[in-house]
Design an enzyme around this catalytic site. Sequence first.
Site, PDB file in Angstrom:
ATOM      1  N   GLY A 228       0.827  -1.204   0.000  1.00  0.00           N
ATOM      2  CA  GLY A 228       0.000   0.000   0.000  1.00  0.00           C
ATOM      3  C   GLY A 228       0.857   1.247   0.000  1.00  0.00           C
ATOM      4  O   GLY A 228       2.059   1.199  -0.306  1.00  0.00           O
ATOM      5  N   SER A 229       0.252   2.344   0.365  1.00  0.00           N
ATOM      6  CA  SER A 229       0.959   3.624   0.303  1.00  0.00           C
ATOM      7  C   SER A 229       1.953   3.740   1.466  1.00  0.00           C
ATOM      8  O   SER A 229       1.806   3.084   2.502  1.00  0.00           O
ATOM      9  CB  SER A 229      -0.041   4.776   0.367  1.00  0.00           C
ATOM     10  OG  SER A 229      -0.718   4.726   1.601  1.00  0.00           O
ATOM     11  N   THR A 230       2.903   4.617   1.292  1.00  0.00           N
ATOM     12  CA  THR A 230       3.891   4.849   2.345  1.00  0.00           C
ATOM     13  C   THR A 230       3.217   5.380   3.606  1.00  0.00           C
ATOM     14  O   THR A 230       3.578   4.992   4.726  1.00  0.00           O
ATOM     15  CB  THR A 230       4.965   5.816   1.820  1.00  0.00           C
ATOM     16  OG1 THR A 230       5.693   5.124   0.801  1.00  0.00           O
ATOM     17  CG2 THR A 230       5.919   6.270   2.905  1.00  0.00           C
ATOM     18  N   GLY A 233       1.825   2.551   5.327  1.00  0.00           N
ATOM     19  CA  GLY A 233       2.928   1.703   5.779  1.00  0.00           C
ATOM     20  C   GLY A 233       3.584   2.234   7.040  1.00  0.00           C
ATOM     21  O   GLY A 233       3.929   1.470   7.949  1.00  0.00           O
ATOM     22  N   GLU A 250       5.397  -3.230   1.569  1.00  0.00           N
ATOM     23  CA  GLU A 250       5.727  -2.891   0.174  1.00  0.00           C
ATOM     24  C   GLU A 250       4.946  -1.644  -0.180  1.00  0.00           C
ATOM     25  O   GLU A 250       3.722  -1.680  -0.330  1.00  0.00           O
ATOM     26  CB  GLU A 250       5.371  -4.054  -0.746  1.00  0.00           C
ATOM     27  CG  GLU A 250       6.229  -5.249  -0.390  1.00  0.00           C
ATOM     28  CD  GLU A 250       6.455  -6.186  -1.540  1.00  0.00           C
ATOM     29  OE1 GLU A 250       7.108  -7.193  -1.302  1.00  0.00           O
ATOM     30  OE2 GLU A 250       5.963  -5.931  -2.647  1.00  0.00           O
ATOM     31  N   CYS A 284       3.205   0.798  -8.725  1.00  0.00           N
ATOM     32  CA  CYS A 284       4.151   1.341  -7.757  1.00  0.00           C
ATOM     33  C   CYS A 284       5.514   1.619  -8.368  1.00  0.00           C
ATOM     34  O   CYS A 284       6.204   2.541  -7.962  1.00  0.00           O
ATOM     35  CB  CYS A 284       4.286   0.371  -6.585  1.00  0.00           C
ATOM     36  SG  CYS A 284       4.656  -1.306  -7.111  1.00  0.00           S
TER      37      CYS A 284
END
Length: 486
Positions: A228-230, A233, A250, A284
């Site tokens: 997913g998105s930072t 994360g 990731e 990504c």
Amino acid sequence: MIKQTELFIGGLDVKPQTGLYFDVLAPETEQLFARAAQASQPDVELAVKTARNGFKIWSSLAPRQREAALLKAADIVAAEGKTRLLDILIDESGSAITKATFEINYTVDLLRTAAGEARRLYGDTFPNDNPERLSMVFRHPVGVVAVVSPYNAPLSLLTKMAAFPLAAGNSVVIKPSEQTPVIAIEFAKILLEAGVPADAVSVVTGFGVECGAPLVEHPDVNCIALTGSTQTGIHIGATAMKRMVRAQLELGGKSAALVLDDVDPVKAAAIVAQGIFTHAGQICMANSRVIVAKAIYADFISALKTAAEQLQIGDLRDPKTIYGPLINRAAVNKISQHIAEAVAAGAEILTGGTTLPYPNGEPSLVFQPTVLLNSPLHCSAWRDESFGPLTNVVMAEDLDHAIALANDSQFGLSASVLTKNIYAAMRAAKEIDAGSVHIGMHSFQSNALAPIGGSKLSGLGRSGGAYSTEEFTELKWVSIELNAVL
Ligand code: NAD
């Protein structure tokens, strides 16, 4: 008729405790595609409890039984993917048929690769200074794995994060993106048909805060696998650390393509165009930054403009279509803001810049392939993930400058180097701080055996083949005193 999906727990369709369902829109039309059960904490509780039981059953099976179930799942996806999965991928995630077909094929490959891993939970031995003592290392599954997945490749990325932990004997609770719940439920049903015990795979559908958060915070979850998105994360990583459970993360990227001065600009532009515009840039590892040698800059941007403007966009079921819509209006707004900010700061739009209209003239979710020139390096268009069909081209003075520009990023997911000079390519591969570097190709490459993952804010850990086995297993040192006096 509009499809309604329930939670899928222990092999049963389970109604959500809240009684609520949320709308899933088809990005191509923004019309209702499905209504999905909206899980909350009590549903998550049931799913994790079920998974604990599933872990006992599944981890006690022989490796060859886990291997057989995953191979059977691969066979079902290969034989029935076209009828059971393809339309869902197209309608729910706005995937063009070529991308949806790729996902199905990659899913088969991932399941087969994971099946092989079921037999490879290797241990180890190491020498002991005391000759009367032996030391062994055993590898165990971690337990219950929470698999939290994104919308852009909702089948294959879910498979990547679910099949490998299953191969190692873990059970999984899947929390798919709220944009793409239906494909996850169909995938889980295939796993059960293939022989994975009902309690070993559950799916809870819903939103990040109400459904994802209670799952990743649950004390009986032993490992978190997020794609997913930072932003998500960082949040989930901190949550994992509070309980000292492992999190494989990731996350986002801003992958550079280096185009050196010895290549044919037209051929390089074609590679870069594919690298950024496939699936409307919602990848990504998309080549959202392009760093071009001064000597070929003018020819390259002219070729990239032509390549971008020649892309076939439109009917998702036409095999020539390279991309369709963004996932939702928020995604359109984000990319529009990035472009507006960069232009206000001095960037030039080489091509694209806005959405295409529906037949009635209203703006659709399809965003034109967009190339910005000379985005100032402090702008979001250069620094942040746009996750859409937007790339930024800048000029590099030489290889050192190109590598420095590639590394001018908070992300480190992937990169590509286009050159015929192997020495320059290998130097760039060594010096670019990213989880993967691809030479002579664009930056989004997949391989079920490869260690996929990133450095910096692109995440933690690697997934694929044996690398996933390491992430989803624990090591235990066992030693024995041969002459123990007891
Ligand atoms: P997202 O972070 O918004 O959502 C991912 C998942 O996390 C969803 O299921 C969401 O509901 C869930 N979630 C959100 N908040 C949560 C919380 N507080 N607790 C638990 N779960 C929560 O990402 P997205 O928009 O669905 O996907 C796009 C992003 O994924 C992009 O940033 C992209 O780069 C990244 N991505 C990375 C890879 C990779 O391999 N590195 C692959 C694909 C996508």
